[in-house]
Scaffold this motif. Structure first.
Motif, PDB file in Angstrom:
ATOM      1  N   GLN A  15       0.810  -1.215   0.000  1.00  0.00           N
ATOM      2  CA  GLN A  15       0.000   0.000   0.000  1.00  0.00           C
ATOM      3  C   GLN A  15       0.846   1.269   0.000  1.00  0.00           C
ATOM      4  N   ILE A  16       1.984   1.228   0.664  1.00  0.00           N
ATOM      5  CA  ILE A  16       2.850   2.425   0.671  1.00  0.00           C
ATOM      6  C   ILE A  16       3.285   2.780  -0.746  1.00  0.00           C
ATOM      7  N   ASP A  17       3.759   1.780  -1.479  1.00  0.00           N
ATOM      8  CA  ASP A  17       4.340   2.072  -2.789  1.00  0.00           C
ATOM      9  C   ASP A  17       3.327   2.246  -3.911  1.00  0.00           C
TER      10      ASP A  17
ATOM     11  N   TYR B 162       5.229   6.785 -17.000  1.00  0.00           N
ATOM     12  CA  TYR B 162       4.525   5.616 -17.523  1.00  0.00           C
ATOM     13  C   TYR B 162       5.325   4.328 -17.276  1.00  0.00           C
ATOM     14  N   VAL B 163       6.636   4.380 -17.483  1.00  0.00           N
ATOM     15  CA  VAL B 163       7.470   3.184 -17.325  1.00  0.00           C
ATOM     16  C   VAL B 163       7.460   2.687 -15.873  1.00  0.00           C
ATOM     17  N   THR B 164       7.639   3.602 -14.919  1.00  0.00           N
ATOM     18  CA  THR B 164       7.659   3.181 -13.513  1.00  0.00           C
ATOM     19  C   THR B 164       6.292   2.693 -13.066  1.00  0.00           C
ATOM     20  N   ARG B 165       5.221   3.308 -13.567  1.00  0.00           N
ATOM     21  CA  ARG B 165       3.866   2.832 -13.250  1.00  0.00           C
ATOM     22  C   ARG B 165       3.674   1.406 -13.763  1.00  0.00           C
ATOM     23  N   ALA B 166       4.161   1.132 -14.973  1.00  0.00           N
ATOM     24  CA  ALA B 166       4.031  -0.198 -15.570  1.00  0.00           C
ATOM     25  C   ALA B 166       4.818  -1.231 -14.771  1.00  0.00           C
ATOM     26  N   LEU B 167       6.058  -0.884 -14.416  1.00  0.00           N
ATOM     27  CA  LEU B 167       6.900  -1.834 -13.681  1.00  0.00           C
ATOM     28  C   LEU B 167       6.343  -2.147 -12.294  1.00  0.00           C
ATOM     29  N   ILE B 168       5.910  -1.110 -11.578  1.00  0.00           N
ATOM     30  CA  ILE B 168       5.364  -1.346 -10.233  1.00  0.00           C
ATOM     31  C   ILE B 168       4.097  -2.194 -10.320  1.00  0.00           C
ATOM     32  N   GLY B 169       3.233  -1.889 -11.290  1.00  0.00           N
ATOM     33  CA  GLY B 169       2.018  -2.681 -11.462  1.00  0.00           C
ATOM     34  C   GLY B 169       2.315  -4.136 -11.786  1.00  0.00           C
ATOM     35  N   ALA B 170       3.274  -4.365 -12.688  1.00  0.00           N
ATOM     36  CA  ALA B 170       3.604  -5.737 -13.091  1.00  0.00           C
ATOM     37  C   ALA B 170       4.204  -6.539 -11.938  1.00  0.00           C
ATOM     38  N   ILE B 171       5.034  -5.904 -11.136  1.00  0.00           N
ATOM     39  CA  ILE B 171       5.679  -6.623 -10.031  1.00  0.00           C
ATOM     40  C   ILE B 171       4.698  -6.864  -8.885  1.00  0.00           C
TER      41      ILE B 171
ATOM     42  N   THR C 152      11.776  -6.145  -5.073  1.00  0.00           N
ATOM     43  CA  THR C 152      11.910  -5.649  -6.446  1.00  0.00           C
ATOM     44  C   THR C 152      11.087  -4.390  -6.681  1.00  0.00           C
ATOM     45  N   TRP C 153       9.801  -4.407  -6.262  1.00  0.00           N
ATOM     46  CA  TRP C 153       8.993  -3.210  -6.519  1.00  0.00           C
ATOM     47  C   TRP C 153       9.459  -2.026  -5.663  1.00  0.00           C
ATOM     48  N   SER C 154      10.077  -2.303  -4.507  1.00  0.00           N
ATOM     49  CA  SER C 154      10.579  -1.207  -3.669  1.00  0.00           C
ATOM     50  C   SER C 154      11.698  -0.447  -4.374  1.00  0.00           C
ATOM     51  N   ILE C 155      12.553  -1.189  -5.065  1.00  0.00           N
ATOM     52  CA  ILE C 155      13.656  -0.553  -5.797  1.00  0.00           C
ATOM     53  C   ILE C 155      13.107   0.343  -6.912  1.00  0.00           C
ATOM     54  N   VAL C 156      12.074  -0.167  -7.632  1.00  0.00           N
ATOM     55  CA  VAL C 156      11.457   0.638  -8.687  1.00  0.00           C
ATOM     56  C   VAL C 156      10.765   1.854  -8.085  1.00  0.00           C
ATOM     57  N   ALA C 157      10.102   1.662  -6.944  1.00  0.00           N
ATOM     58  CA  ALA C 157       9.406   2.778  -6.292  1.00  0.00           C
ATOM     59  C   ALA C 157      10.383   3.884  -5.905  1.00  0.00           C
ATOM     60  N   MET C 158      11.553   3.511  -5.407  1.00  0.00           N
ATOM     61  CA  MET C 158      12.561   4.514  -5.060  1.00  0.00           C
ATOM     62  C   MET C 158      13.042   5.266  -6.292  1.00  0.00           C
ATOM     63  N   SER C 159      13.091   4.553  -7.423  1.00  0.00           N
ATOM     64  CA  SER C 159      13.578   5.189  -8.651  1.00  0.00           C
ATOM     65  C   SER C 159      12.644   6.284  -9.154  1.00  0.00           C
ATOM     66  N   GLN C 160      11.411   6.336  -8.645  1.00  0.00           N
ATOM     67  CA  GLN C 160      10.486   7.406  -9.032  1.00  0.00           C
ATOM     68  C   GLN C 160      10.993   8.783  -8.580  1.00  0.00           C
ATOM     69  N   GLY C 161      11.945   8.766  -7.666  1.00  0.00           N
ATOM     70  CA  GLY C 161      12.551  10.021  -7.262  1.00  0.00           C
ATOM     71  C   GLY C 161      13.343  10.677  -8.376  1.00  0.00           C
ATOM     72  N   ALA C 162      13.567   9.941  -9.489  1.00  0.00           N
ATOM     73  CA  ALA C 162      14.330  10.492 -10.619  1.00  0.00           C
ATOM     74  C   ALA C 162      13.457  10.700 -11.849  1.00  0.00           C
TER      75      ALA C 162
END
Length: 559
Positions: free
Chosen positions: A111-113, A191-200, A173-183
């Motif tokens: 829920q956090i991410d 769109y890419v980070t939304r797709a990756l977080i959703g897929a994971i 895995t999704w936590s690492i992608v979530a942190m990358s949203q800072g960039a």
């Protein structure tokens, strides 16, 4: 045990002449032994009434099923095993600490991410990235499409590796992608980070529900799942409070506040992901490892956990926990038409709250509230959500009528959504609009009840794994269209969108009625066939039928 106690009674009764003191003492012993016998008989009777394996034909059939499947707990399966209700009650408390609490902690990471985006947009994230409302909708749609498409593959992987292995991998895995949203730099990276977080994240909920079903009975599961979704609201409150402070970091080290939000909260969920390798175990009989040298349970406790679950639902042992799903299993589960009514509920029931939840913070900003007030004003809805969720799931344990409980949702939400759809004072009375929206978002959440309902009506591990994924896919499909109901040309009151939400709220009345009617009709069909069998025909059916899961004539759908 009972026979030996009866022998003691006989010895007391034929003991000849006794002194008054001896007589009183023996009477006390006799009374104590009689009480013990009655207690033992009562315990045995109570256990037998809940034990489908008391029929030796049924016990023999399922023993063969468990052996063929190499079910990991088959070694402690015992049709004649009895235990004290006090033991079971204490053991359930231990399960709540070891299993349910662990599930809640891991769900918090989910829920956090996936939920902190609504806090990020209050800090002018869309303006910083040059995004429009429709592009924000597109990002949410991409997330839910990815989440939906990953549901079934995730279940296939999880069933092969085991939820205790795959779930920690998912979280990390999704936590690492979530942190990358800072960039993030613009629409493409969004769109890419939304797709990756959703897929994971896709399949995570179904994976976790499957793990919970290894330890809890069908009656116990809804209330534990309500804790699961209570965590959602508690996390929403927590991240709203956290956002109130984190977003004030805007400008620190040259970063906007919403970037700090993604980085810091992603780091928290990564910690949970690493910890979950320790927090999860494969099954009740597989709790000893290098991480858990003493294990979770004594041998007797493990035996109780397994047998109580199997007596509640014998199908929970028809696969072992590292057995992959074959294409044939998947196809049979996907074509299980008896679960379609529950999938329809998932598709329609949550649209009003899904739409209003996604736009709550944006709407509050458009109505004139500040960034920080907006985040704090989301808390009352989450608090009400917790209260009503716990109430209806508590009630569901006491009222064996799921449709009756589900009717709470439209009875509550229809009048409130009607206000948003037809009230002319929305823009003028911002506090009234906030109050009505908060009441809708805090309304009765039947998701925990329906998830457990799908699990029970599946009646097999194979079907349960796939059905849980398909149900969640239907919920995600609902989220996809719900996130696109409010459009740019309908701002700021979203009159057209709110009327569509009103129609969706009203339609749940016939949906629930037809679901009840369908399952009652299916059960009555089976009653006619089963009651027409002789005892010999019933025993032959149990031994030799090719029917599986919820297609067995001796299975009845709950409703």
């Amino acid at each position: 045990m009972v026979k030996s106690e009866e022998d003691k009674l006989s010895q007391i009764e034929v003991g000849g002449e006794q002194s008054s003191d001896t007589f009183d003492s023996d009477n006390e012993k006799k009374a104590a032994i009689t009480t013990d016998i009655e207690s033992t008989i009562s315990l045995s009777s109570s256990a037998d009434s809940k034990n489908p394996f008391i029929d030796p034909v049924v016990a023999e059939y399922y023993r063969g099923v468990y052996e063929k499947a190499k079910y990991e707990c088959r070694g402690v399966f015992d049709p004649d095993f009895n235990w004290d209700p006090k033991e079971e009650k204490a053991l359930v408390r231990k399960l709540d600490f070891r299993v349910a609490l662990t599930a809640c902690v891991m769900f918090a990471a989910l829920q956090i991410d996936r939920g902190n985006l609504s806090q990020a947009v209050t800090d002018n994230m869309l303006k910083d990235l040059g995004l429009t409302t429709n592009q924000y909708n597109n990002g949410n749609t991409i997330f839910y499409v990815s989440f939906l498409l990953a549901e079934l593959p995730s279940q296939i992987i999880s069933k092969a590796l085991g939820p205790d292995v795959f779930i920690p991998i998912q979280i990390c895995t999704w936590s690492i992608v979530a942190m990358s949203q800072g960039a993030l730099k613009g629409a493409a990276s969004f769109y890419v980070t939304r797709a990756l977080i959703g897929a994971i994240e896709g399949g995570f909920i179904a994976d976790l529900v499957l793990w919970l079903s290894y330890f809890y009975t069908s009656k116990e599961l809804p209330i534990r799942l309500s804790w699961f979704w209570t965590t959602l609201s508690l996390v929403s409150i927590s991240i709203s409070l956290a956002a109130f402070g984190i977003l004030r970091l805007r400008g620190h080290l040259g970063l906007e506040g919403w970037r700090w939000l993604f980085i810091l909260e992603g780091a928290i969920t990564l910690t949970i992901g690493i910890s979950s390798f320790y927090l999860m175990v494969p099954s009740a009989v597989q709790t000893k490892s290098r991480l858990h040298p003493k294990g979770w349970f004594t041998d007797r406790e493990a035996k109780i956990v397994v047998n109580r679950v199997l007596r509640d639902d014998p199908s929970k042992g028809d696969m072992h926990n590292r057995q992959p799903l074959t294409p044939r299993m998947i196809w049979k589960s996907l074509t299980d038409y008896d679960l379609i009514p529950l999938y329809i509920i998932g598709l329609l029931a949550y649209a009003p709250t899904s739409t209003l939840g996604a736009y709550q913070t944006l709407n509050l900003r458009q109505l004139g509230f500040s960034t920080f007030d907006t985040n704090l004003l989301t808390i009352p809805a989450d608090a009400l959500h917790i209260i009503l969720l716990l109430f209806i799931t508590w009630l569901s344990e006491r009222v064996n009528n799921r449709i009756l409980i589900c009717y709470f949702l439209p009875l509550y939400s229809v009048p409130l959504v009607a206000i948003l759809a037809f009230w002319d004072g929305t823009l003028k009375n911002v506090w009234g609009t906030w109050a009505v929206t908060s009441l809708v978002l805090g309304g009765p959440y039947i998701h925990a009840i329906v998830v457990a309902w799908v699990s029970t009506n599946s009646n097999s591990i194979r079907s349960r794994s796939v059905a849980s994924a398909v149900y969640n896919m239907s919920v995600q499909l609902g989220s996809i269209y719900a996130k696109n109901i409010f459009r740019e040309d309908d701002k700021p009151l979203y009159r057209r969108g709110n009327r569509q939400l009103f129609a969706l709220a009203v339609i749940m009345f016939p949906v629930f009625f037809l679901t009840k009617f369908y399952y009652k009709w299916r059960n009555s069909q089976r009653d006619k066939k089963w009651n027409a069998f002789t005892q010999e025909e019933r025993e032959d059916y149990i031994r030799n039928t090719k029917d599986e899961g919820n297609k067995r004539l001796d299975f009845r759908f709950i409703h």
